[in-house]
Write a protein that holds these residues in place. Structure first.
Motif, PDB file in Angstrom:
ATOM      1  N   ASP A   7     -11.723  -5.707   5.070  1.00 48.15           N
ATOM      2  CA  ASP A   7     -11.008  -5.485   6.322  1.00 48.15           C
ATOM      3  C   ASP A   7     -11.790  -6.106   7.471  1.00 48.15           C
ATOM      4  O   ASP A   7     -12.990  -5.871   7.611  1.00 48.15           O
ATOM      5  CB  ASP A   7     -10.816  -3.990   6.563  1.00 48.15           C
ATOM      6  CG  ASP A   7      -9.716  -3.687   7.546  1.00 48.15           C
ATOM      7  OD1 ASP A   7      -9.775  -4.207   8.685  1.00 48.15           O
ATOM      8  OD2 ASP A   7      -8.795  -2.936   7.194  1.00 48.15           O
ATOM      9  N   LEU A   9     -11.115  -5.501  10.612  1.00 48.69           N
ATOM     10  CA  LEU A   9     -11.043  -4.534  11.714  1.00 48.69           C
ATOM     11  C   LEU A   9     -10.165  -4.999  12.869  1.00 48.69           C
ATOM     12  O   LEU A   9     -10.337  -4.540  13.994  1.00 48.69           O
ATOM     13  CB  LEU A   9     -12.446  -4.189  12.225  1.00 48.69           C
ATOM     14  CG  LEU A   9     -13.380  -3.582  11.179  1.00 48.69           C
ATOM     15  CD1 LEU A   9     -14.805  -3.557  11.690  1.00 48.69           C
ATOM     16  CD2 LEU A   9     -12.918  -2.198  10.784  1.00 48.69           C
ATOM     17  N   THR A  10      -9.215  -5.875  12.605  1.00 51.91           N
ATOM     18  CA  THR A  10      -8.341  -6.340  13.683  1.00 51.91           C
ATOM     19  C   THR A  10      -7.001  -5.614  13.711  1.00 51.91           C
ATOM     20  O   THR A  10      -6.319  -5.673  14.740  1.00 51.91           O
ATOM     21  CB  THR A  10      -8.078  -7.860  13.577  1.00 51.91           C
ATOM     22  OG1 THR A  10      -7.485  -8.148  12.307  1.00 51.91           O
ATOM     23  CG2 THR A  10      -9.376  -8.647  13.736  1.00 51.91           C
ATOM     24  N   THR A  14      -6.116   0.217  11.205  1.00 55.41           N
ATOM     25  CA  THR A  14      -7.539   0.350  10.878  1.00 55.41           C
ATOM     26  C   THR A  14      -8.311   0.833  12.098  1.00 55.41           C
ATOM     27  O   THR A  14      -9.151   1.729  12.007  1.00 55.41           O
ATOM     28  CB  THR A  14      -8.121  -0.990  10.376  1.00 55.41           C
ATOM     29  OG1 THR A  14      -7.411  -1.390   9.204  1.00 55.41           O
ATOM     30  CG2 THR A  14      -9.595  -0.867  10.064  1.00 55.41           C
ATOM     31  N   ARG A  15      -8.022   0.273  13.247  1.00 50.05           N
ATOM     32  CA  ARG A  15      -8.727   0.688  14.475  1.00 50.05           C
ATOM     33  C   ARG A  15      -8.429   2.143  14.842  1.00 50.05           C
ATOM     34  O   ARG A  15      -9.319   2.857  15.306  1.00 50.05           O
ATOM     35  CB  ARG A  15      -8.381  -0.248  15.628  1.00 50.05           C
ATOM     36  CG  ARG A  15      -9.042  -1.604  15.462  1.00 50.05           C
ATOM     37  CD  ARG A  15      -8.762  -2.510  16.622  1.00 50.05           C
ATOM     38  NE  ARG A  15      -9.489  -3.761  16.458  1.00 50.05           N
ATOM     39  CZ  ARG A  15      -9.974  -4.459  17.444  1.00 50.05           C
ATOM     40  NH1 ARG A  15      -9.815  -4.058  18.696  1.00 50.05           N
ATOM     41  NH2 ARG A  15     -10.626  -5.579  17.217  1.00 50.05           N
ATOM     42  N   LEU A  18     -10.514   4.261  12.503  1.00 49.43           N
ATOM     43  CA  LEU A  18     -11.908   4.221  12.936  1.00 49.43           C
ATOM     44  C   LEU A  18     -12.117   5.098  14.170  1.00 49.43           C
ATOM     45  O   LEU A  18     -13.095   5.847  14.248  1.00 49.43           O
ATOM     46  CB  LEU A  18     -12.342   2.787  13.233  1.00 49.43           C
ATOM     47  CG  LEU A  18     -13.771   2.621  13.755  1.00 49.43           C
ATOM     48  CD1 LEU A  18     -14.789   3.169  12.769  1.00 49.43           C
ATOM     49  CD2 LEU A  18     -14.048   1.161  14.076  1.00 49.43           C
ATOM     50  N   LEU A  39     -16.871   0.094  16.499  1.00 49.80           N
ATOM     51  CA  LEU A  39     -16.241  -1.167  16.124  1.00 49.80           C
ATOM     52  C   LEU A  39     -17.226  -2.327  16.154  1.00 49.80           C
ATOM     53  O   LEU A  39     -17.332  -3.093  15.189  1.00 49.80           O
ATOM     54  CB  LEU A  39     -15.044  -1.448  17.039  1.00 49.80           C
ATOM     55  CG  LEU A  39     -14.268  -2.721  16.751  1.00 49.80           C
ATOM     56  CD1 LEU A  39     -13.660  -2.691  15.362  1.00 49.80           C
ATOM     57  CD2 LEU A  39     -13.195  -2.937  17.807  1.00 49.80           C
ATOM     58  N   GLN A  43     -18.820  -4.855  12.971  1.00 50.00           N
ATOM     59  CA  GLN A  43     -18.441  -6.266  12.948  1.00 50.00           C
ATOM     60  C   GLN A  43     -19.632  -7.210  12.824  1.00 50.00           C
ATOM     61  O   GLN A  43     -19.471  -8.414  12.951  1.00 50.00           O
ATOM     62  CB  GLN A  43     -17.624  -6.613  14.202  1.00 50.00           C
ATOM     63  CG  GLN A  43     -16.263  -5.949  14.194  1.00 50.00           C
ATOM     64  CD  GLN A  43     -15.478  -6.209  15.463  1.00 50.00           C
ATOM     65  OE1 GLN A  43     -16.005  -6.114  16.572  1.00 50.00           O
ATOM     66  NE2 GLN A  43     -14.211  -6.532  15.300  1.00 50.00           N
ATOM     67  N   VAL A  49     -16.731  -4.175   5.438  1.00 53.33           N
ATOM     68  CA  VAL A  49     -15.788  -3.065   5.592  1.00 53.33           C
ATOM     69  C   VAL A  49     -14.611  -3.286   4.644  1.00 53.33           C
ATOM     70  O   VAL A  49     -14.141  -4.411   4.489  1.00 53.33           O
ATOM     71  CB  VAL A  49     -15.269  -2.972   7.045  1.00 53.33           C
ATOM     72  CG1 VAL A  49     -14.279  -1.822   7.207  1.00 53.33           C
ATOM     73  CG2 VAL A  49     -16.433  -2.813   8.021  1.00 53.33           C
ATOM     74  N   SER A  51     -10.705  -1.460   3.509  1.00 53.25           N
ATOM     75  CA  SER A  51      -9.681  -0.448   3.761  1.00 53.25           C
ATOM     76  C   SER A  51      -8.944  -0.180   2.468  1.00 53.25           C
ATOM     77  O   SER A  51      -8.817  -1.056   1.611  1.00 53.25           O
ATOM     78  CB  SER A  51      -8.709  -0.900   4.858  1.00 53.25           C
ATOM     79  OG  SER A  51      -8.051  -2.095   4.487  1.00 53.25           O
ATOM     80  N   ILE A  61     -10.935   4.093   5.030  1.00 54.45           N
ATOM     81  CA  ILE A  61     -11.848   2.998   5.359  1.00 54.45           C
ATOM     82  C   ILE A  61     -13.255   3.384   4.909  1.00 54.45           C
ATOM     83  O   ILE A  61     -13.581   4.568   4.765  1.00 54.45           O
ATOM     84  CB  ILE A  61     -11.882   2.657   6.873  1.00 54.45           C
ATOM     85  CG1 ILE A  61     -12.222   3.892   7.703  1.00 54.45           C
ATOM     86  CG2 ILE A  61     -10.598   2.006   7.320  1.00 54.45           C
ATOM     87  CD1 ILE A  61     -12.481   3.608   9.181  1.00 54.45           C
ATOM     88  N   SER A  76     -19.240   4.844   7.719  1.00 51.44           N
ATOM     89  CA  SER A  76     -17.879   4.980   8.247  1.00 51.44           C
ATOM     90  C   SER A  76     -16.817   5.254   7.193  1.00 51.44           C
ATOM     91  O   SER A  76     -15.723   4.711   7.233  1.00 51.44           O
ATOM     92  CB  SER A  76     -17.502   3.721   9.048  1.00 51.44           C
ATOM     93  OG  SER A  76     -18.406   3.560  10.119  1.00 51.44           O
TER      94      SER A  76
END
Length: 131
Positions: A7, A9-10, A14-15, A18, A39, A43, A49, A51, A61, A76
């Motif tokens: 992932d 994280l975009t 997902t955000r 998180l 975040l 990164q 990461v 998902s 996640i 996380s």
């Protein structure tokens, strides 16, 4: 059926998960004792990461942070509250541990050093380093 994917994280789902994870960690930990990565912390190049998805839904996640000494740390991990007790966390943790044990280019033999190979504590259902 669950599927696990790297992932970046975009995605908003997902955000959101998180953000829920970070809020939960801050709500249940004493001030100054939250070590969850935000975040930007997830990164960086030494963090991978993943998902867990069920169709288009992000249901979990988790991340692996390489520590630079041949060791690594799970970071996380969170299951979406609507999907608790369905095996999401167990599936993801097993995936992360398998990935951590994969060989990587020298000088390290694997993401986790042989001395830190996780062992499952059957009674607690957790992983820990060899003692």
């Amino acid at each position: 059926m669950f599927s696990i994917h790297p992932d970046d994280l975009t995605s908003e789902p997902t955000r959101r998960l998180l953000a829920l994870h970070l809020a939960g960690m801050h709500a249940s930990s004493p001030p100054g004792h939250v070590f969850a990565l935000d975040l930007s912390g997830l990164q960086v190049p030494d963090v991978t990461v993943w998902s867990v998805r069920e169709g288009d839904d992000v249901v979990g996640i988790g991340a692996l942070k390489e520590l630079g000494d041949g060791g690594a740390e799970v970071k996380s991990m969170r299951t979406h509250p609507d999907h608790l007790r369905r095996g999401v966390a167990a599936l993801l943790l097993d995936h992360i541990v398998r990935e951590a044990l994969q060989p990587i280019p020298a000088p390290c033999a694997s993401r986790l050093s042989r001395a830190r190979t996780p062992r499952r504590n059957a009674s607690a259902g957790s992983f820990g380093g060899a003692s």
